[in-house]
Motif scaffolding. Structure first.
Motif, mmCIF file in Angstrom:
data_model
loop_
_atom_site.group_PDB
_atom_site.id
_atom_site.type_symbol
_atom_site.label_atom_id
_atom_site.label_comp_id
_atom_site.label_asym_id
_atom_site.label_seq_id
_atom_site.Cartn_x
_atom_site.Cartn_y
_atom_site.Cartn_z
ATOM 1 N N HIS A 58 0.852 -1.204 0.000
ATOM 2 C CA HIS A 58 0.000 0.000 0.000
ATOM 3 C C HIS A 58 0.880 1.245 0.000
ATOM 4 O O HIS A 58 1.664 1.461 0.924
ATOM 5 C CB HIS A 58 -0.920 0.016 1.224
ATOM 6 C CG HIS A 58 -1.794 1.235 1.279
ATOM 7 N ND1 HIS A 58 -2.886 1.398 0.446
ATOM 8 C CD2 HIS A 58 -1.735 2.357 2.028
ATOM 9 C CE1 HIS A 58 -3.465 2.561 0.707
ATOM 10 N NE2 HIS A 58 -2.780 3.169 1.660
ATOM 11 N N HIS A 60 1.378 5.503 -2.080
ATOM 12 C CA HIS A 60 0.724 6.586 -2.826
ATOM 13 C C HIS A 60 1.629 7.243 -3.853
ATOM 14 O O HIS A 60 1.173 8.114 -4.586
ATOM 15 C CB HIS A 60 0.180 7.642 -1.853
ATOM 16 C CG HIS A 60 -0.969 7.126 -1.032
ATOM 17 N ND1 HIS A 60 -2.267 7.127 -1.477
ATOM 18 C CD2 HIS A 60 -1.000 6.556 0.196
ATOM 19 C CE1 HIS A 60 -3.057 6.592 -0.555
ATOM 20 N NE2 HIS A 60 -2.306 6.239 0.467
ATOM 21 N N HIS A 234 -8.905 1.746 1.172
ATOM 22 C CA HIS A 234 -8.640 1.967 2.598
ATOM 23 C C HIS A 234 -9.831 1.449 3.406
ATOM 24 O O HIS A 234 -10.974 1.547 2.954
ATOM 25 C CB HIS A 234 -8.467 3.455 2.901
ATOM 26 C CG HIS A 234 -7.250 4.084 2.269
ATOM 27 N ND1 HIS A 234 -7.207 4.495 0.970
ATOM 28 C CD2 HIS A 234 -6.032 4.376 2.801
ATOM 29 C CE1 HIS A 234 -6.013 5.015 0.707
ATOM 30 N NE2 HIS A 234 -5.281 4.954 1.800
ATOM 31 N N HIS A 271 -4.809 -0.902 5.830
ATOM 32 C CA HIS A 271 -4.850 -0.562 7.258
ATOM 33 C C HIS A 271 -5.640 -1.582 8.078
ATOM 34 O O HIS A 271 -5.043 -2.404 8.750
ATOM 35 C CB HIS A 271 -5.375 0.860 7.507
ATOM 36 C CG HIS A 271 -4.505 1.910 6.901
ATOM 37 N ND1 HIS A 271 -3.326 2.308 7.472
ATOM 38 C CD2 HIS A 271 -4.620 2.602 5.747
ATOM 39 C CE1 HIS A 271 -2.761 3.225 6.710
ATOM 40 N NE2 HIS A 271 -3.520 3.421 5.646
ATOM 41 N N ASP A 322 2.880 3.058 2.779
ATOM 42 C CA ASP A 322 1.898 4.149 2.770
ATOM 43 C C ASP A 322 2.561 5.527 2.698
ATOM 44 O O ASP A 322 2.024 6.509 3.208
ATOM 45 C CB ASP A 322 1.006 4.039 4.030
ATOM 46 C CG ASP A 322 -0.281 4.855 3.912
ATOM 47 O OD1 ASP A 322 -0.651 5.233 2.782
ATOM 48 O OD2 ASP A 322 -0.899 5.122 4.962
#
Ligand SMILES: [Zn+2]
Length: 491
Positions: A58, A60, A234, A271, A322
């Motif tokens: 995960h 970004h 998420h 998460h 993340d």
């Protein structure tokens, strides 16, 4: 060049096999062709430990680190209110800097949840990300974002807007208008799917259940099933999201997602910090996977994921950075250690073993990104996604035969020890540098663009935003649906 051979002193084959001694891995056509033993002493050219490439389940792909542009670590909801401070930069540089740094830390496979700089230009930005992924040489699963429900806060935004100074109130209230409709975002996602390549694997990216309406989530579930495409979302990252979910779905958010058809082996959730045991059991039964983002959960004050409950329920999970590595340095090997120490279990309570940790990080984490592809292990026929680590530093003070490199790897290794990385048989990292891009040059250009484009920060407005969000959550407004609040106000 996807053929060739890699010598090693120690081989960590993958989760379920013990480390073995010296040998050579032979590559052919992007796959592992053969593993042959080699007599010691050999002088491994690429490093001493060879293992499957790390997986970042995960992220970004922001080349600019959030603290550097003014979004300081804080409770997620407060931090989100500062994310719009990110200066606009070339989307290629933004992604290439992030991917290059991850490659240098041993990550060969990653999820990229795209945060669009310009939501109207998603497809253009996706093209730039695809180019960056190919140039760096990683396998990047691109989650095409879909969002817009509850754009300002989880509950009624009224009290939040009321708490802002007048000028700022209008600006904040108008911000959601910049987003295309969810139908238009889904159309853009379909265009993104046409960009698919071995380096760029599009997925549906409903950003979170609080940010996407039920009809759109149901539509995404249907398209995922119809086209056999993965979904990344998420889920229950923060306490406030847990409280919002409990008040909005008295029969359970996870049951609601199940009724929409969203829970399937094609879904990965990020998460899951606030998942309950019964929810873990339902997710496991549906074959859903989780990305555990330990450092992010600490830096954004979300909590510690209930990995013991995941293990008890058989819920598979991987490791995600993340964009929030513990030292803000994209170090996946340190993140591995954070996950290990926080979740191994205390005293004699063995929640994780080294084998189950490796399974999560190398194998299940990979499946959470790509689906099952036979990777995450060093055996003939597997994809040649390999990480070589030098043991010079981590074994500099050790006494012969007293400790094994694979143990020291968990205790000491950082990205400083990465000696080489191969993805699909192509070497993409050597001698501490990316071979496909000039990372220092890209980072310099990215920073120059960001500094030139950054507007002066309105510290007072930023503080007002943060305080308004704190007050909103403190008062429990995120749990009060608008009609009830209005009724109360009228009483
Ligand atoms: Zn995230």
């Amino acid at each position: 060049m996807t053929n060739g051979s890699i010598p090693f002193a120690h081989l960590l084959r993958g989760p379920d096999t013990a480390a073995q001694g010296a040998g050579v891995v032979h590559l052919s056509g992007g796959q592992i062709a053969q593993i042959t033993p080699a007599p010691l002493p050999s002088a491994p050219a690429a490093g001493d430990i060879l293992m499957p490439a790390l997986c970042n389940a995960h992220d970004h792909g922001r080349g600019l680190r959030t603290v550097a542009f003014g979004a300081q670590d804080d409770t997620l909801e407060v931090w989100l209110s500062a994310l719009s401070l990110e200066p606009k930069v070339d989307p290629y540089l933004r992604a290439a800097a992030a991917f290059g740094r991850l490659a240098l830390s041993g990550v060969g496979v990653l999820n990229h949840c795209h945060n669009a700089q310009d939501p109207q230009a998603l497809v253009d930005e996706a093209c730039a990300v695809a180019r960056a992924a190919a140039d760096v040489g990683l396998r990047v699963a691109f989650a095409a974002p879909v969002l817009g429900h509850n754009p300002l806060s989880y509950g009624d935004p009224g009290p939040l807007l009321d708490a802002l100074p007048e000028g700022l109130r209008t600006e904040v209230a108008n911000r959601p208008r910049a987003l295309p409709s969810m139908a238009a975002q889904l159309d853009a996602a379909e265009e993104v799917f046409t960009l698919a390549s071995p380096h760029f694997l599009p997925q549906y990216g409903p950003v979170g259940p609080q940010w996407v309406d039920a009809d759109t989530l149901g539509e995404i579930a249907a398209r995922s099933a119809r086209h056999d495409r993965r979904v990344h979302m998420h889920l229950l990252e923060t306490r406030a999201q847990r409280e919002w979910a409990d008040s909005t779905y008295p029969d359970g958010l996870i049951a609601h997602l199940d009724a929409l058809g969203l829970l399937s082996p094609r879904l990965t959730v990020a998460h899951g910090t606030w998942l309950r045991p019964d929810e873990c059991a339902l997710l496991a039964a549906r074959g859903v996977m989780v990305s555990v983002n330990t450092s992010s959960n600490l830096r954004l004050r979300s909590g510690i994921a209930p990995v013991a409950d995941f293990v008890a329920a058989g819920l598979r999970f991987g490791m995600g950075l993340d964009g929030m590595a513990f030292d803000d340095d994209e170090d996946a090997l340190r993140e591995l250690r954070m996950l290990w120490h926080l979740q191994r279990g205390f005293g004699l309570n063995d929640v994780l073993t080294p084998q189950s940790l490796w399974r999560a990080v190398l194998s299940d984490g990979r499946a959470a990104i790509l689906g099952e592809d036979g990777g995450g292990t060093v055996i003939p026929g597997a994809p040649a996604d390999l990480l070589a680590l030098s043991t010079d530093r981590i074994m500099a003070d050790t006494i012969a035969d007293r400790c094994h490199p694979s143990e020291l790897l968990l205790t000491r290794a950082t990205k400083a020890d990465v000696a080489g990385l191969w993805v699909a048989g192509r070497r993409i990292v050597a001698d501490g540098r990316c071979l496909g891009i000039d990372l220092p040059e890209i980072e310099a250009e990215l920073l120059a663009q960001a500094r030139a484009g950054a507007a002066p920060m309105d510290t007072a407005a930023q503080g007002a935003r943060a305080e308004a969000m704190r007050g909103y959550l403190h008062a429990g407004c995120h749990c009060v649906p608008p009609p009830t609040r209005n009724k109360r106000a009228a009483e």
